[in-house]
Design an enzyme around this catalytic site. Structure first.
Site, PDB file in Angstrom:
ATOM      1  N   GLN A 220       0.016   4.228  20.540  1.00 29.09           N
ATOM      2  CA  GLN A 220       0.230   4.788  19.196  1.00 29.09           C
ATOM      3  C   GLN A 220      -0.877   5.808  18.915  1.00 29.09           C
ATOM      4  O   GLN A 220      -1.996   5.651  19.419  1.00 29.09           O
ATOM      5  CB  GLN A 220       0.259   3.679  18.128  1.00 29.09           C
ATOM      6  N   THR A 221      -0.560   6.830  18.135  1.00 30.52           N
ATOM      7  CA  THR A 221      -1.560   7.879  17.895  1.00 30.52           C
ATOM      8  C   THR A 221      -1.993   7.920  16.429  1.00 30.52           C
ATOM      9  O   THR A 221      -1.262   7.513  15.534  1.00 30.52           O
ATOM     10  CB  THR A 221      -1.027   9.276  18.271  1.00 30.52           C
TER      11      THR A 221
ATOM     12  N   ASN B 163     -14.101  -0.945  13.580  1.00 29.76           N
ATOM     13  CA  ASN B 163     -13.946  -2.084  14.505  1.00 29.76           C
ATOM     14  C   ASN B 163     -14.438  -1.732  15.903  1.00 29.76           C
ATOM     15  O   ASN B 163     -15.179  -2.496  16.531  1.00 29.76           O
ATOM     16  CB  ASN B 163     -12.467  -2.486  14.618  1.00 29.76           C
TER      17      ASN B 163
ATOM     18  N   TYR C 270       0.837  -1.215   0.000  1.00 27.00           N
ATOM     19  CA  TYR C 270       0.000   0.000   0.000  1.00 27.00           C
ATOM     20  C   TYR C 270       0.873   1.266   0.000  1.00 27.00           C
ATOM     21  O   TYR C 270       0.729   2.133  -0.861  1.00 27.00           O
ATOM     22  CB  TYR C 270      -0.909  -0.031   1.224  1.00 27.00           C
ATOM     23  N   ASP C 271       1.814   1.325   0.970  1.00 26.62           N
ATOM     24  CA  ASP C 271       2.635   2.541   1.127  1.00 26.62           C
ATOM     25  C   ASP C 271       3.467   2.818  -0.123  1.00 26.62           C
ATOM     26  O   ASP C 271       3.460   3.917  -0.670  1.00 26.62           O
ATOM     27  CB  ASP C 271       3.632   2.404   2.285  1.00 26.62           C
TER      28      ASP C 271
ATOM     29  N   TYR D 205      -4.478  -3.213  19.340  1.00 26.26           N
ATOM     30  CA  TYR D 205      -3.264  -3.882  18.882  1.00 26.26           C
ATOM     31  C   TYR D 205      -2.050  -3.148  19.454  1.00 26.26           C
ATOM     32  O   TYR D 205      -1.852  -1.966  19.186  1.00 26.26           O
ATOM     33  CB  TYR D 205      -3.177  -3.881  17.350  1.00 26.26           C
TER      34      TYR D 205
ATOM     35  N   ASN E 128      -6.117   9.461   8.447  1.00 29.48           N
ATOM     36  CA  ASN E 128      -7.215   8.554   8.857  1.00 29.48           C
ATOM     37  C   ASN E 128      -8.587   9.240   8.874  1.00 29.48           C
ATOM     38  O   ASN E 128      -8.801  10.187   9.624  1.00 29.48           O
ATOM     39  CB  ASN E 128      -6.942   7.991  10.256  1.00 29.48           C
TER      40      ASN E 128
HETATM   41  P1  NAD Z   1     -12.482   1.844   0.296  1.00 26.11           P
HETATM   42  O1  NAD Z   1     -11.790   0.539   0.343  1.00 26.11           O
HETATM   43  O2  NAD Z   1     -13.811   1.966   0.952  1.00 26.11           O
HETATM   44  O3  NAD Z   1     -12.676   2.314  -1.220  1.00 26.11           O
HETATM   45  C1  NAD Z   1     -11.832   1.951  -2.269  1.00 26.11           C
HETATM   46  C2  NAD Z   1     -12.680   1.622  -3.483  1.00 26.11           C
HETATM   47  O4  NAD Z   1     -11.840   1.270  -4.592  1.00 26.11           O
HETATM   48  C3  NAD Z   1     -13.603   0.415  -3.232  1.00 26.11           C
HETATM   49  O5  NAD Z   1     -14.898   0.724  -3.654  1.00 26.11           O
HETATM   50  C4  NAD Z   1     -12.969  -0.689  -4.060  1.00 26.11           C
HETATM   51  O6  NAD Z   1     -13.901  -1.666  -4.476  1.00 26.11           O
HETATM   52  C5  NAD Z   1     -12.370   0.112  -5.223  1.00 26.11           C
HETATM   53  N1  NAD Z   1     -11.260  -0.588  -5.888  1.00 26.11           N
HETATM   54  C6  NAD Z   1     -10.194  -1.189  -5.311  1.00 26.11           C
HETATM   55  N2  NAD Z   1      -9.389  -1.714  -6.253  1.00 26.11           N
HETATM   56  C7  NAD Z   1      -9.962  -1.415  -7.450  1.00 26.11           C
HETATM   57  C8  NAD Z   1      -9.602  -1.709  -8.793  1.00 26.11           C
HETATM   58  N3  NAD Z   1      -8.519  -2.402  -9.104  1.00 26.11           N
HETATM   59  N4  NAD Z   1     -10.423  -1.250  -9.777  1.00 26.11           N
HETATM   60  C9  NAD Z   1     -11.554  -0.579  -9.484  1.00 26.11           C
HETATM   61  N5  NAD Z   1     -11.931  -0.275  -8.231  1.00 26.11           N
HETATM   62  C10 NAD Z   1     -11.150  -0.706  -7.225  1.00 26.11           C
HETATM   63  O7  NAD Z   1     -11.469   2.920   0.873  1.00 26.11           O
HETATM   64  P2  NAD Z   1     -11.646   4.489   1.152  1.00 26.11           P
HETATM   65  O8  NAD Z   1     -11.392   4.717   2.571  1.00 26.11           O
HETATM   66  O9  NAD Z   1     -12.896   4.987   0.537  1.00 26.11           O
HETATM   67  O10 NAD Z   1     -10.393   5.058   0.349  1.00 26.11           O
HETATM   68  C11 NAD Z   1     -10.528   5.694  -0.905  1.00 26.11           C
HETATM   69  C12 NAD Z   1      -9.187   6.258  -1.335  1.00 26.11           C
HETATM   70  O11 NAD Z   1      -8.710   7.197  -0.379  1.00 26.11           O
HETATM   71  C13 NAD Z   1      -8.089   5.203  -1.492  1.00 26.11           C
HETATM   72  O12 NAD Z   1      -7.290   5.551  -2.609  1.00 26.11           O
HETATM   73  C14 NAD Z   1      -7.290   5.346  -0.225  1.00 26.11           C
HETATM   74  O13 NAD Z   1      -5.957   4.951  -0.407  1.00 26.11           O
HETATM   75  C15 NAD Z   1      -7.421   6.840   0.039  1.00 26.11           C
HETATM   76  N6  NAD Z   1      -7.225   7.133   1.469  1.00 26.11           N
HETATM   77  C16 NAD Z   1      -8.219   6.872   2.374  1.00 26.11           C
HETATM   78  C17 NAD Z   1      -7.997   7.134   3.715  1.00 26.11           C
HETATM   79  C18 NAD Z   1      -9.069   6.885   4.754  1.00 26.11           C
HETATM   80  O14 NAD Z   1      -8.771   7.034   5.950  1.00 26.11           O
HETATM   81  N7  NAD Z   1     -10.281   6.535   4.396  1.00 26.11           N
HETATM   82  C19 NAD Z   1      -6.770   7.653   4.142  1.00 26.11           C
HETATM   83  C20 NAD Z   1      -5.780   7.866   3.196  1.00 26.11           C
HETATM   84  C21 NAD Z   1      -6.031   7.628   1.851  1.00 26.11           C
HETATM   85  N1  UDP Z   2      -6.105  -0.813  15.666  1.00 28.11           N
HETATM   86  C1  UDP Z   2      -6.500  -1.409  16.865  1.00 28.11           C
HETATM   87  N2  UDP Z   2      -7.591  -2.230  16.861  1.00 28.11           N
HETATM   88  C2  UDP Z   2      -8.316  -2.478  15.749  1.00 28.11           C
HETATM   89  C3  UDP Z   2      -7.915  -1.885  14.520  1.00 28.11           C
HETATM   90  C4  UDP Z   2      -6.797  -1.067  14.522  1.00 28.11           C
HETATM   91  O1  UDP Z   2      -5.864  -1.192  17.908  1.00 28.11           O
HETATM   92  O2  UDP Z   2      -9.308  -3.208  15.833  1.00 28.11           O
HETATM   93  C5  UDP Z   2      -4.966   0.135  15.674  1.00 28.11           C
HETATM   94  C6  UDP Z   2      -3.905  -0.175  14.646  1.00 28.11           C
HETATM   95  O3  UDP Z   2      -2.938  -1.070  15.156  1.00 28.11           O
HETATM   96  C7  UDP Z   2      -3.333   1.214  14.387  1.00 28.11           C
HETATM   97  C8  UDP Z   2      -4.535   2.142  14.563  1.00 28.11           C
HETATM   98  O4  UDP Z   2      -5.483   1.403  15.332  1.00 28.11           O
HETATM   99  O5  UDP Z   2      -2.364   1.543  15.353  1.00 28.11           O
HETATM  100  C9  UDP Z   2      -5.164   2.571  13.241  1.00 28.11           C
HETATM  101  O6  UDP Z   2      -5.380   1.410  12.486  1.00 28.11           O
HETATM  102  P1  UDP Z   2      -6.195   1.433  11.109  1.00 28.11           P
HETATM  103  O7  UDP Z   2      -6.183   0.043  10.568  1.00 28.11           O
HETATM  104  O8  UDP Z   2      -7.502   2.092  11.293  1.00 28.11           O
HETATM  105  O9  UDP Z   2      -5.372   2.415  10.150  1.00 28.11           O
HETATM  106  P2  UDP Z   2      -3.818   2.668   9.862  1.00 28.11           P
HETATM  107  O10 UDP Z   2      -3.609   4.076  10.286  1.00 28.11           O
HETATM  108  O11 UDP Z   2      -2.979   1.732  10.667  1.00 28.11           O
HETATM  109  O12 UDP Z   2      -3.697   2.427   8.419  1.00 28.11           O
END
Ligand code: NAD
Ligand code: UDP
Length: 313
Positions: A207-208, A188, A143-144, A202, A172
């Protein structure tokens, strides 16, 4: 505007489609339904200018659009680690396909990058000029590193092909339409508290994270797409920082739950601290978050209650 929203049936994507339709855009929502679902956007089918397409962005597609909001990518660790090779294909091949489309039809394209590009950060709060501290071979790297390559592709298509690009780094985010089985911490904790099951922390819970409510983030994404002459990256998130333990306690309090809070082993490479510096967003987008965690959690709990079929209080 004719807007394409990749990942439009996901958590953020569905809110974005709704906002763009309300603003009068034509919207094509494209999704492969890996972590999203049709139910998230079904209420939008009454709009004449809304179209829903099943498509996997790893395959190219040609559409006539003016704006591409490129969100498609699983965002929860549970989902993006389920098939890590597919996750990286989505970020790399998917972003190449979307940039190819943007180049061909001269559309402006926005990438939803992530605070994860900073990895386990040594700079706090994180500013956009910090290059990050990512384990390139760890379990989170699909992902990263995928997002880091996606950012790299965006900037190179911009420099080499003059594609009009925008990058936001989202921290987040939580709110209604997160799936019950999404696996991220807010969903969760809310689901466990409402079911009277233990909230699992976890690691040591110290952690923040800095949690932003979905409406604030959608507003920032829309502003970023509309502003002229700014590629980014720009951090968007809520700078109020909480420990995971504080989040657990707050969730128990708001739900009035009798659930226990329990400890589980820490996840690999779990970032220790995360908080956005949003100076750039304030300055260039005139934006800052409005919804405090207590407020946003309250609204989310209402949604999860309904999803679980519980009676409202
Ligand atoms: P999500 O998983 O709910 O949404 C992602 C969507 O992309 C889903 O509907 C999934 O079915 C679709 N998808 C995945 N792979 C695909 C593919 N190969 N082709 C077509 N569709 C595909 O996640 P989200 O929280 O809505 O995140 C949306 C975007 O925002 C992502 O790019 C994510 O990396 C970014 N983002 C979200 C957060 C957050 O906290 N929600 C934080 C940082 C970045
Ligand atoms: N986490 C937790 N319990 C859960 C899910 C997540 O303690 O049921 C913790 C996780 O280890 C992380 C933080 O909550 O430190 C945020 O996790 P999340 O998966 O929401 O997003 P991340 O920022 O890690 O991508």
């Amino acid at each position: 505007m004719r807007a394409l929203v990749t990942g439009g049936a996901g958590f953020l994507g569905s809110h974005l489609c709704e906002r763009l339709l309300k603003d009068g855009d034509e919207v094509i929502c494209l999704d492969n339904y890996f972590s999203g679902r049709r139910a998230n956007v079904l209420h939008l089918r009454d709009y004449d200018n809304f179209e829903l397409m099943r498509h996997d962005i790893v395959e190219p597609i040609l559409l006539e659009v003016d704006r591409i909001y490129h969100l498609a990518c699983p965002a929860s660790p549970v989902h993006y680690q389920y098939n890590p090779v597919k996750t990286i294909k989505t970020s790399v091949m998917g972003t190449i396909n979307m940039l190819g489309l943007a180049k061909r039809v001269r559309a402006r394209i926005l990438l939803t990058s992530t605070s994860e590009v900073y990895g386990d950060p040594e700079v706090h709060p994180q500013t956009e000029d910090y290059w990050g501290h990512v384990n390139p071979i760890g379990e989170r790297s699909c992902y990263d590193e995928g997002k880091r390559v996606a950012e790299c592709l965006m900037m190179n298509y911009h420099r080499q092909n003059k594609v009009d690009v925008r990058i936001v780094r989202i921290f987040n985010t939580y709110g209604p339409r997160m799936a019950i089985n999404d696996g991220r911490v807010v969903s969760n904790f809310c689901v466990a508290a409402l079911k009277g099951e233990p909230l699992e922390i976890y690691g040591d819970g110290q952690q923040t994270r800095s949690f932003a409510y979905v409406d604030d983030i959608i507003d920032a994404i829309v502003r970023m797409m509309r502003v002229e002459g700014l590629t980014g990256p720009v951090n968007i998130g809520n700078p109020d920082e909480f420990t995971v333990e504080e989040l657990a306690r707050l969730t128990v309090e708001i739900t009035g739950s009798s659930s226990q809070i329990v400890r589980r082993p820490a996840r690999a490479d779990d970032p220790v601290r995360r908080k956005p510096d949003i100076t750039l967003a304030r300055k260039h987008l005139g934006w800052e978050p409005k919804v405090a965690l207590r407020d946003g959690l309250g609204r989310s709990v209402g949604y999860f209650r309904k999803e679980l079929g519980l009676t409202p209080v």
